[in-house]
Design an enzyme around this catalytic site. Sequence first.
Site, PDB file in Angstrom:
ATOM      1  N   LYS A   1       0.870  -1.187   0.000  1.00  9.48           N
ATOM      2  CA  LYS A   1       0.000   0.000   0.000  1.00  9.48           C
ATOM      3  C   LYS A   1       0.905   1.235   0.000  1.00  9.48           C
ATOM      4  O   LYS A   1       1.132   1.875   1.035  1.00  9.48           O
ATOM      5  CB  LYS A   1      -0.918  -0.058   1.224  1.00  9.48           C
TER       6      LYS A   1
HETATM    7  N1  PMP Z   1      -7.416  -1.829  -3.163  1.00  9.26           N
HETATM    8  C1  PMP Z   1      -6.873  -0.625  -2.922  1.00  9.26           C
HETATM    9  C2  PMP Z   1      -6.088   0.045  -3.995  1.00  9.26           C
HETATM   10  C3  PMP Z   1      -7.058  -0.002  -1.668  1.00  9.26           C
HETATM   11  O1  PMP Z   1      -6.532   1.185  -1.425  1.00  9.26           O
HETATM   12  C4  PMP Z   1      -7.851  -0.660  -0.689  1.00  9.26           C
HETATM   13  C5  PMP Z   1      -8.107  -0.002   0.630  1.00  9.26           C
HETATM   14  N2  PMP Z   1      -7.108  -0.268   1.569  1.00  9.26           N
HETATM   15  C6  PMP Z   1      -8.377  -1.937  -0.993  1.00  9.26           C
HETATM   16  C7  PMP Z   1      -8.132  -2.475  -2.240  1.00  9.26           C
HETATM   17  C8  PMP Z   1      -9.143  -2.715   0.025  1.00  9.26           C
HETATM   18  O2  PMP Z   1      -8.269  -3.212   1.025  1.00  9.26           O
HETATM   19  P1  PMP Z   1      -8.775  -3.436   2.508  1.00  9.26           P
HETATM   20  O3  PMP Z   1      -9.961  -4.298   2.438  1.00  9.26           O
HETATM   21  O4  PMP Z   1      -7.623  -4.087   3.191  1.00  9.26           O
HETATM   22  O5  PMP Z   1      -9.077  -2.095   3.072  1.00  9.26           O
END
Ligand code: PMP
Length: 305
Positions: A157
């Site tokens: 991320k």
């Molecule tokens: N894809 C992206 C690009 C994101 O930024 C997020 C948000 N964190 C997600 C998917 C979903 O991930 P999560 O369920 O861990 O929040």
Amino acid sequence: MNLPKFAYFQGQIVPYTQAKVGVLTHALNYGTAVFGGIRAYWNDSEQQLFIFRPVDHYRRLLNSSRLLHMTFTHTPDSLTQLTVELLREEAYRCDIYIRPLAYKADEAIGVKLHGLQDELTIAAIPFDNYMRDDTDVKATISNWRRVDDNAIPARGKISGAYANSALAKSDAQLSGFDEALVLTQEGHLSEGSAMNVFMVRDDVVITPPVTDNILEGITRRTAMELVKNELGLPVVERPIDRTELYICDELFMTGSAAQIVAITKVDYRPVGKGEMGPVAGKLREIFDGIVRAKNPKYAHWNVEV
Ligand code: PMP
């Protein structure tokens, strides 16, 4: 603007106004940071705040940080404990969003990752819905492509990569849609701007594999488990073609901020009947009980503040 009262910054909890960095900070100039997005939910009957799957979120954050040559002595458990302490100081009595950020802190010129100082900060703010209408999202297939694992790895991320998400999201919204669906260079569905995507075809729930440049979402993992265990439907990870999005029975997205949201139109074409379908509907109900710590079967995902 609802600002926090405190932040974890340079090793301690300080007033939020003191949690500041200089304009030359490496991460601010080069996007050399990784972050997380975690929700905590207020349970009214217990008068208690519960953080949802923080250990899993912090494990991903530390893995993301490794991609950028960062080293920390923190562990997923120690970061969870720090978050509990921060939330106790804030004394929030509502749903909130927690933002941890690990960043290259040097105030120096020079593009690289090694030999720089790593810092980690955490702040939390009250947070309501992320999408305009969770049950009725109008999406478009973006003409931007998802960053590739060999360009900026999407499984980390990484702050700099969110320029890619922001290009897709703004172009979608400025064209009158709510959300962008982004394809890989090969033309397979990757994900939304900040959420993973699920498609239902003939009672099979399908989502892109982790090798299609997605962030490995915690809510994605949660949804996969709930679809199998609670709805009794098979979940398949496989590449998804663009035109499947136009003919599938249901589409929904998952993310910590977005939670579980139904897509009802893609590029002006109705998805299924053009309204939220039964899989997304049931999943949303189950999910809400679990995140608010009202379902003992999944209590291991709730960390009490
Ligand atoms: N894809 C992206 C690009 C994101 O930024 C997020 C948000 N964190 C997600 C998917 C979903 O991930 P999560 O369920 O861990 O929040």
